[in-house]
Design an enzyme around this catalytic site. Structure first.
Site, PDB file in Angstrom:
ATOM      1  N   TYR A   1     -14.280   6.581 -13.949  1.00 33.40           N
ATOM      2  CA  TYR A   1     -14.121   5.563 -12.903  1.00 33.40           C
ATOM      3  C   TYR A   1     -14.683   4.225 -13.378  1.00 33.40           C
ATOM      4  O   TYR A   1     -13.998   3.196 -13.353  1.00 33.40           O
ATOM      5  CB  TYR A   1     -14.827   6.031 -11.620  1.00 33.40           C
ATOM      6  CG  TYR A   1     -14.931   4.954 -10.564  1.00 33.40           C
ATOM      7  CD1 TYR A   1     -13.797   4.539  -9.870  1.00 33.40           C
ATOM      8  CD2 TYR A   1     -16.143   4.328 -10.283  1.00 33.40           C
ATOM      9  CE1 TYR A   1     -13.879   3.535  -8.917  1.00 33.40           C
ATOM     10  CE2 TYR A   1     -16.233   3.331  -9.335  1.00 33.40           C
ATOM     11  CZ  TYR A   1     -15.106   2.935  -8.650  1.00 33.40           C
ATOM     12  OH  TYR A   1     -15.197   1.929  -7.721  1.00 33.40           O
TER      13      TYR A   1
ATOM     14  N   PHE B   1     -29.007  14.692  -2.074  1.00 34.26           N
ATOM     15  CA  PHE B   1     -28.798  15.110  -3.462  1.00 34.26           C
ATOM     16  C   PHE B   1     -29.981  14.685  -4.329  1.00 34.26           C
ATOM     17  O   PHE B   1     -29.961  13.629  -4.946  1.00 34.26           O
ATOM     18  CB  PHE B   1     -27.508  14.496  -4.013  1.00 34.26           C
ATOM     19  CG  PHE B   1     -26.246  14.934  -3.307  1.00 34.26           C
ATOM     20  CD1 PHE B   1     -26.122  16.221  -2.796  1.00 34.26           C
ATOM     21  CD2 PHE B   1     -25.176  14.059  -3.157  1.00 34.26           C
ATOM     22  CE1 PHE B   1     -24.945  16.631  -2.170  1.00 34.26           C
ATOM     23  CE2 PHE B   1     -24.007  14.458  -2.531  1.00 34.26           C
ATOM     24  CZ  PHE B   1     -23.889  15.745  -2.026  1.00 34.26           C
TER      25      PHE B   1
ATOM     26  N   ASP C   1       0.863  -1.186   0.000  1.00 40.17           N
ATOM     27  CA  ASP C   1       0.000   0.000   0.000  1.00 40.17           C
ATOM     28  C   ASP C   1       0.899   1.236   0.000  1.00 40.17           C
ATOM     29  O   ASP C   1       1.949   1.243   0.643  1.00 40.17           O
ATOM     30  CB  ASP C   1      -0.886  -0.004   1.261  1.00 40.17           C
ATOM     31  CG  ASP C   1      -2.132   0.859   1.128  1.00 40.17           C
ATOM     32  OD1 ASP C   1      -3.242   0.314   1.243  1.00 40.17           O
ATOM     33  OD2 ASP C   1      -1.997   2.080   0.924  1.00 40.17           O
TER      34      ASP C   1
END
Ligand code: UFG
Length: 321
Positions: A140, A207, A31
Site C-alpha cells: 500500500y 492491537f 466512481d
C-alpha cells in the site's frame, strides 16, 4: 471552476464533493462504487465507471474542461495489500497512471493526490516532516510512494502540477451529519470503537499494549475529514494561483494512544465500551505523528477540529444516525 473528483462516492471523496459544491465549483464524480455509495454523492454529475477504462476517461475529458482533478479512489487496507499486492498495484498505481495520461493528453494540468503517512514506513524521527526518509514497508505504502515519484517525473516532462497530500489518520464525519465513514469491512479504530459503543459490535480489540509509549498502546495523529478537505481546497487555490505543486503532511501534530481514543469515546458517548486485549497487528509503528508546519505556512491551513472529542462526537452522530 470545473473539478473532476475520482472516488467521490467514498469516505473522504464524498466530503470533498460537498465542500467544492458549497464553494461554487462544478463537480463531476467518477466512481466505480466498489467501495463508495451513490447516495453519498452530493453532486449532480455522476459517472459510474472504472478508472482503468481508457475510452471512458477519453470521453469524460473530451466532454469537459476540468480546471483540476482530485483522486480519492484507492484501496486502503494495509494488511490486504500484503496478501494481494497485485490488487493494490493495479488499482492504486496502474489506474492512477491511466488517469494522469488522460490528463496529459487533454492538457489538464492541476492534480491533487491523496497520499499517506504509510510512505514513510517505520519512523526514524517523530513528528514526521515532509523530508523524513521514505521507506514504505508494505505494498500500500510503496504504491503511494511510486505515484508520488511518478508525479515528480510528469511535472518535469509534461508540466503536470500536482499537490501530494500525505494523510495521517483521517477520521470524523461531516459536522452537519450528512456524510460519514462507511468502509466495508471497517478496519479503522475510531469507527470500530464507536460501533462497540453503539452495540453493533460486542467489543473493541486493542492491537498490542506493550509498545514503547506511555500506556503501551500505539499513538496516532487523528485528523478530521473536514480539515483534510479544507487542505485540498487550499491546495487547489495554490495551483490555480500559480503556486505550483508540492508535498504536504496533514495531521494535527497531536498524538493520541489507542487507549486515549477509547477513553474519549466513553466520555463522548456516555456508553460502556468493552475492551479486549489482542496481539500486535503486523506493520503497526508505535508512533505516527505529523509535522504539518509546511501546510500551515505555505497553504495557510489551520485545522478547525483539532480537538479529539469534537472529532469523535461527529463520528458518533454519524454512527447513531
Ligand atoms: N487498532 C486497534 N484495534 C482495531 C483497529 C485499530 O487497536 O480494531 C489500532 C491500530 O493497531 C493502530 C491504531 O488503532 O495502532 C489506528 O489504526 P487504524 O487502522 O485506524 O489506522 P492506521 O494507523 O493503521 O492506518 C492509517 C490509515 C492507513 C494508512 C496508515 C499509515 O488508515 O490508510 O494510517 O500508516 F496506511
Amino acid at each position: 471552476m470545473q473539478v473532476l473528483i475520482v472516488g467521490g462516492a467514498g469516505y473522504i471523496g464524498s466530503h470533498m464533493v460537498k465542500l467544492l459544491c458549497r464553494r461554487g465549483c462544478e463537480v463531476t464524480v467518477l466512481d466505480d462504487l466498489s467501495a463508495g455509495y451513490r447516495d453519498a454523492v452530493l453532486a449532480e454529475r455522476f459517472v459510474l465507471g472504472d478508472l482503468g477504462d481508457l475510452s471512458l476517461l477519453d470521453k469524460i475529458f473530451g466532454a469537459n474542461h476540468f480546471d483540476g482533478v482530485m483522486h480519492f479512489a484507492s484501496h486502503i487496507q494495509v494488511g490486504e495489500s500484503v496478501r494481494d499486492p497485485a490488487k493494490y498495484y493495479r488499482n492504486n498505481v496502474f489506474k492512477t497512471q491511466c488517469l494522469l495520461d488522460a490528463m496529459v493528453a487533454h492538457k489538464v494540468n492541476h492534480f491533487i493526490f491523496s497520499s499517506t503517512a504509510a510512505i514513510f514506513g517505520e519512523p526514524v524521527r517523530v513528528p514526521i516532516d515532509e523530508e523524513h526518509p521514505k521507506n514504505p514497508i508494505n505494498p500500500y505504502g510503496r504504491g503511494k510512494w511510486m505515484v508520488e515519484q511518478m508525479l515528480e517525473d510528469y511535472e518535469v516532462a509534461y508540466g503536470l502540477q500536482a499537490v501530494r497530500l500525505r494523510y495521517f489518520n483521517a477520521a470524523g464525519a461531516d459536522p452537519e451529519g450528512e456524510l460519514g465513514e462507511r468502509h466495508e469491512p471497517e478496519t479503522h479504530l475510531i469507527p470500530l470503537v464507536l460501533q462497540a459503543a453503539s452495540g453493533r459490535r460486542p467489543h473493541i480489540t486493542v492491537f498490542g499494549a506493550d509498545y514503547d509509549t506511555p500506556d503501551g498502546t500505539c499513538i496516532r495523529d487523528y485528523i478530521h475529514v473536514a480539515d483534510l478537505c479544507e487542505a485540498h481546497w487550499l491546495a487547489l487555490q495554490r495551483l490555480w494561483q500559480g503556486g505550483g505543486g508540492g508535498a504536504f503532511n496533514l495531521g494535527n501534530g497531536n498524538g493520541f494512544s489507542v487507549q486515549e481514543v477509547i477513553d474519549v469515546a466513553r466520555t463522548v458517548t456516555g456508553r460502556e465500551i468493552v475492551v479486549m486485549r489482542g496481539e500486535r497487528r503486523p506493520g503497526d509503528p508505535a508512533r505516527l505523528v505529523a509535522d504539518s508546519r509546511r501546510a500551515r505556512t505555505e497553504l495557510g491551513w489551520t485545522p478547525q477540529y483539532a480537538d479529539l472529542a469534537t472529532l469523535v462526537d461527529h463520528a458518533w452522530r454519524w454512527e447513531t444516525r
